[in-house]
Design a protein around this motif. Sequence first.
Motif, mmCIF file in Angstrom:
data_model
loop_
_atom_site.group_PDB
_atom_site.id
_atom_site.type_symbol
_atom_site.label_atom_id
_atom_site.label_comp_id
_atom_site.label_asym_id
_atom_site.label_seq_id
_atom_site.Cartn_x
_atom_site.Cartn_y
_atom_site.Cartn_z
ATOM 1 N N ALA A 16 -5.020 10.000 -4.752
ATOM 2 C CA ALA A 16 -4.489 9.717 -3.295
ATOM 3 C C ALA A 16 -4.742 8.267 -3.105
ATOM 4 O O ALA A 16 -3.988 7.628 -2.300
ATOM 5 N N LEU A 17 -5.760 7.869 -3.228
ATOM 6 C CA LEU A 17 -6.431 6.490 -2.864
ATOM 7 C C LEU A 17 -5.606 5.504 -3.717
ATOM 8 O O LEU A 17 -5.169 4.249 -3.086
ATOM 9 N N TRP A 18 -5.280 5.707 -5.110
ATOM 10 C CA TRP A 18 -4.544 4.851 -5.881
ATOM 11 C C TRP A 18 -3.034 4.711 -5.399
ATOM 12 O O TRP A 18 -2.468 3.688 -5.098
ATOM 13 N N LEU A 19 -2.520 5.592 -4.772
ATOM 14 C CA LEU A 19 -1.186 5.993 -4.236
ATOM 15 C C LEU A 19 -1.213 5.235 -2.953
ATOM 16 O O LEU A 19 -0.188 4.227 -2.720
ATOM 17 N N GLY A 20 -2.019 5.575 -1.887
ATOM 18 C CA GLY A 20 -1.889 5.123 -0.838
ATOM 19 C C GLY A 20 -2.397 3.820 -0.282
ATOM 20 O O GLY A 20 -1.897 2.940 0.554
ATOM 21 N N ALA A 21 -3.586 3.198 -0.962
ATOM 22 C CA ALA A 21 -4.002 2.147 -0.452
ATOM 23 C C ALA A 21 -3.119 0.709 -0.595
ATOM 24 O O ALA A 21 -3.179 -0.070 0.278
ATOM 25 N N LEU A 23 -0.045 0.716 -0.197
ATOM 26 C CA LEU A 23 1.326 0.563 0.623
ATOM 27 C C LEU A 23 1.499 -0.392 1.519
ATOM 28 O O LEU A 23 2.652 -0.782 1.856
ATOM 29 N N ALA A 50 -7.733 -3.563 0.601
ATOM 30 C CA ALA A 50 -6.730 -2.593 0.164
ATOM 31 C C ALA A 50 -6.674 -2.552 -1.531
ATOM 32 O O ALA A 50 -6.550 -1.678 -2.220
ATOM 33 N N THR A 54 -7.486 0.147 -4.072
ATOM 34 C CA THR A 54 -6.532 0.590 -5.071
ATOM 35 C C THR A 54 -7.239 0.632 -6.413
ATOM 36 O O THR A 54 -6.885 1.414 -7.257
ATOM 37 N N THR A 132 2.589 -2.995 -7.422
ATOM 38 C CA THR A 132 2.450 -1.527 -6.292
ATOM 39 C C THR A 132 3.534 -0.905 -6.656
ATOM 40 O O THR A 132 3.396 0.580 -7.022
ATOM 41 N N HIS A 136 3.105 2.999 -8.602
ATOM 42 C CA HIS A 136 3.619 4.148 -7.945
ATOM 43 C C HIS A 136 4.291 5.104 -8.999
ATOM 44 O O HIS A 136 4.352 6.218 -9.038
ATOM 45 N N TRP A 139 2.206 6.432 -11.388
ATOM 46 C CA TRP A 139 1.514 7.789 -10.655
ATOM 47 C C TRP A 139 2.457 8.841 -10.661
ATOM 48 O O TRP A 139 1.932 9.960 -10.907
#
Length: 149
Positions: A16-21, A23, A50, A54, A132, A136, A139
């Motif tokens: 989740a950190l890999w996906l959200g950070a 953004l 960030a 990531t 990014t 994603h 991911w």
Amino acid sequence: MPAANLLVIFHIAFAALWLGAPLFIRSTLKQAEPHGAPAFRGAAAVAAKAATFTGAGAAGALLTGVGMIFLRYGGMKGLPVRFHVALGLVLVGCGVVFGLLRPAVGKVVAAAETGADAATLAPLYKKIAMGTGIGHLIWLVSLVLMYAN
């Protein structure tokens, strides 16, 4: 709680950190740019944090995933093929984060200190967006590979 369950929780948190950070990295930089050098330096510092998160998320997801492989499957031999593919993709994803995204953000931070113009920043923004997006996509494909039969 068994160690395997704890590892799954950490794996999901890192993913989740890999996906959200990442953004908000590019949008934060672009929104701060017209407000002057101090605002842009602040945005660059936020972008650097960030990017660090990531990287931590990608590396953590990789390491906890490898840990689960040995804890749940007894090693690579008992692993379904789709997990091998997902593991390879996550390795590529870590390469994208550490080889493309983080260096581009680092260059933006350096540019913020020197007061670079928009023409200097535009290619860096493209690299950030590309890193990014690729991260994603990797991911998402890895998630599908891990949970689809």
